[in-house]
Design an enzyme around this catalytic site. Sequence first.
Site, mmCIF file in Angstrom:
data_model
loop_
_atom_site.group_PDB
_atom_site.id
_atom_site.type_symbol
_atom_site.label_atom_id
_atom_site.label_comp_id
_atom_site.label_asym_id
_atom_site.label_seq_id
_atom_site.Cartn_x
_atom_site.Cartn_y
_atom_site.Cartn_z
ATOM 1 N N LYS A 205 0.826 -1.231 0.000
ATOM 2 C CA LYS A 205 0.000 0.000 0.000
ATOM 3 C C LYS A 205 0.852 1.269 0.000
ATOM 4 C CE LYS A 205 -2.311 -0.788 3.885
ATOM 5 N NZ LYS A 205 -1.900 -2.112 4.366
ATOM 6 N N ARG B 269 -9.945 0.835 8.091
ATOM 7 C CA ARG B 269 -9.514 -0.531 8.392
ATOM 8 C C ARG B 269 -10.609 -1.296 9.105
ATOM 9 N NH1 ARG B 269 -3.548 0.765 8.643
ATOM 10 N NH2 ARG B 269 -2.433 -1.172 8.966
ATOM 11 N N ARG C 221 11.399 -5.786 5.036
ATOM 12 C CA ARG C 221 11.106 -4.363 4.793
ATOM 13 C C ARG C 221 11.988 -3.440 5.634
ATOM 14 N NH1 ARG C 221 5.081 -1.989 5.200
ATOM 15 N NH2 ARG C 221 5.198 -2.573 7.390
ATOM 16 N N ARG D 130 10.767 -1.696 11.140
ATOM 17 C CA ARG D 130 9.659 -1.333 12.022
ATOM 18 C C ARG D 130 9.481 -2.360 13.138
ATOM 19 N NH1 ARG D 130 4.635 0.366 8.254
ATOM 20 N NH2 ARG D 130 3.606 -0.778 9.925
ATOM 21 N N ARG E 226 -0.940 -9.051 13.019
ATOM 22 C CA ARG E 226 -1.502 -8.044 12.099
ATOM 23 C C ARG E 226 -2.340 -8.719 11.013
ATOM 24 N NH1 ARG E 226 3.700 -5.253 10.252
ATOM 25 N NH2 ARG E 226 2.412 -3.804 9.103
HETATM 26 P P1 AMP Z 1 0.463 0.753 8.915
HETATM 27 O O1 AMP Z 1 1.717 1.503 8.698
HETATM 28 O O2 AMP Z 1 -0.654 1.199 7.998
HETATM 29 O O3 AMP Z 1 0.647 -0.731 8.922
HETATM 30 O O4 AMP Z 1 -0.048 1.145 10.397
HETATM 31 C C1 AMP Z 1 0.751 0.915 11.540
HETATM 32 C C2 AMP Z 1 -0.118 0.798 12.777
HETATM 33 O O5 AMP Z 1 -0.836 2.036 12.992
HETATM 34 C C3 AMP Z 1 -1.212 -0.261 12.694
HETATM 35 O O6 AMP Z 1 -0.744 -1.562 13.010
HETATM 36 C C4 AMP Z 1 -2.214 0.258 13.722
HETATM 37 O O7 AMP Z 1 -1.786 0.010 15.052
HETATM 38 C C5 AMP Z 1 -2.149 1.779 13.492
HETATM 39 N N1 AMP Z 1 -3.132 2.199 12.466
HETATM 40 C C6 AMP Z 1 -2.874 2.796 11.265
HETATM 41 N N2 AMP Z 1 -4.014 3.040 10.590
HETATM 42 C C7 AMP Z 1 -5.023 2.575 11.370
HETATM 43 C C8 AMP Z 1 -6.451 2.519 11.233
HETATM 44 N N3 AMP Z 1 -7.067 2.985 10.141
HETATM 45 N N4 AMP Z 1 -7.166 1.965 12.244
HETATM 46 C C9 AMP Z 1 -6.576 1.514 13.366
HETATM 47 N N5 AMP Z 1 -5.236 1.511 13.560
HETATM 48 C C10 AMP Z 1 -4.465 2.043 12.584
#
Ligand code: AMP
Length: 211
Positions: free
Chosen positions: A13, A87, A121, A154, A165
């Site tokens: 993404k 999400r 990553r 990360r 996840r």
């Molecule tokens: P990502 O980089 O998109 O994988 O997001 C990293 C972390 O941020 C996720 O594992 C969640 O803990 C939090 N997060 C990001 N976007 C959302 C969302 N739309 N809803 C809930 N948690 C989020």
Amino acid sequence: MKIVIFGPPGSGKGTYASRLTQRLGIPHISTGDLVRDEIRNKTKLGKTVEKYSSSGTLVPDEIITEILTKRLGAGLSNGFILEGYPRTVKQAKELEKIMKVDVVVNLNVPDKVIVERLSARLQCKSCGAIYNERTLKPKITGKCDKCGGELFRRVDDQPEVIQERLKVYREASEPVIGFYRSRNLLKDIRNEDPNVDPETVVDQIMKTIRA
Ligand code: AMP
């Protein structure tokens, strides 16, 4: 154009959204990056969301919607590429109240490819650019090609957290696909090849959103 990029963790993404931003000249908004900014800046909100982010669970809907609304308020009339939100179906309904989106790109990637990708990553500490130790190596080990920043892994890209996840994605996020399909906004992109050049997928996305 208001575009949502949807897909499981590790589906690319962020990589595709940042390239689409350059092609379309509209901003890329990543709620994951907004969460990491709050944590890095040690804000009150950052302290609240850190435990969710580091364990791979979702930040509660109200808090993440507050974080997003703050960002969306800053003049985005020409459109945007929204990545990482919604999400949950609740978030999709919240977004509908805030603004209408034009298209939702759904990235379909097998779990095997996801695990391979996430465990390799790397991300730039300064500009957020994403690399992969196998398929998208930086020119100089540990340094960002774009800004020279330091690359890091990360905390939520550890094997146990990746599995958590994926579980959260299946349970909480997958129903969002049905929500957007029923609104006729969903465009599917299939990507089963872990070594595919990101630009090829971006070409495919461009063709799909213009169709
Ligand atoms: P990502 O980089 O998109 O994988 O997001 C990293 C972390 O941020 C996720 O594992 C969640 O803990 C939090 N997060 C990001 N976007 C959302 C969302 N739309 N809803 C809930 N948690 C989020």
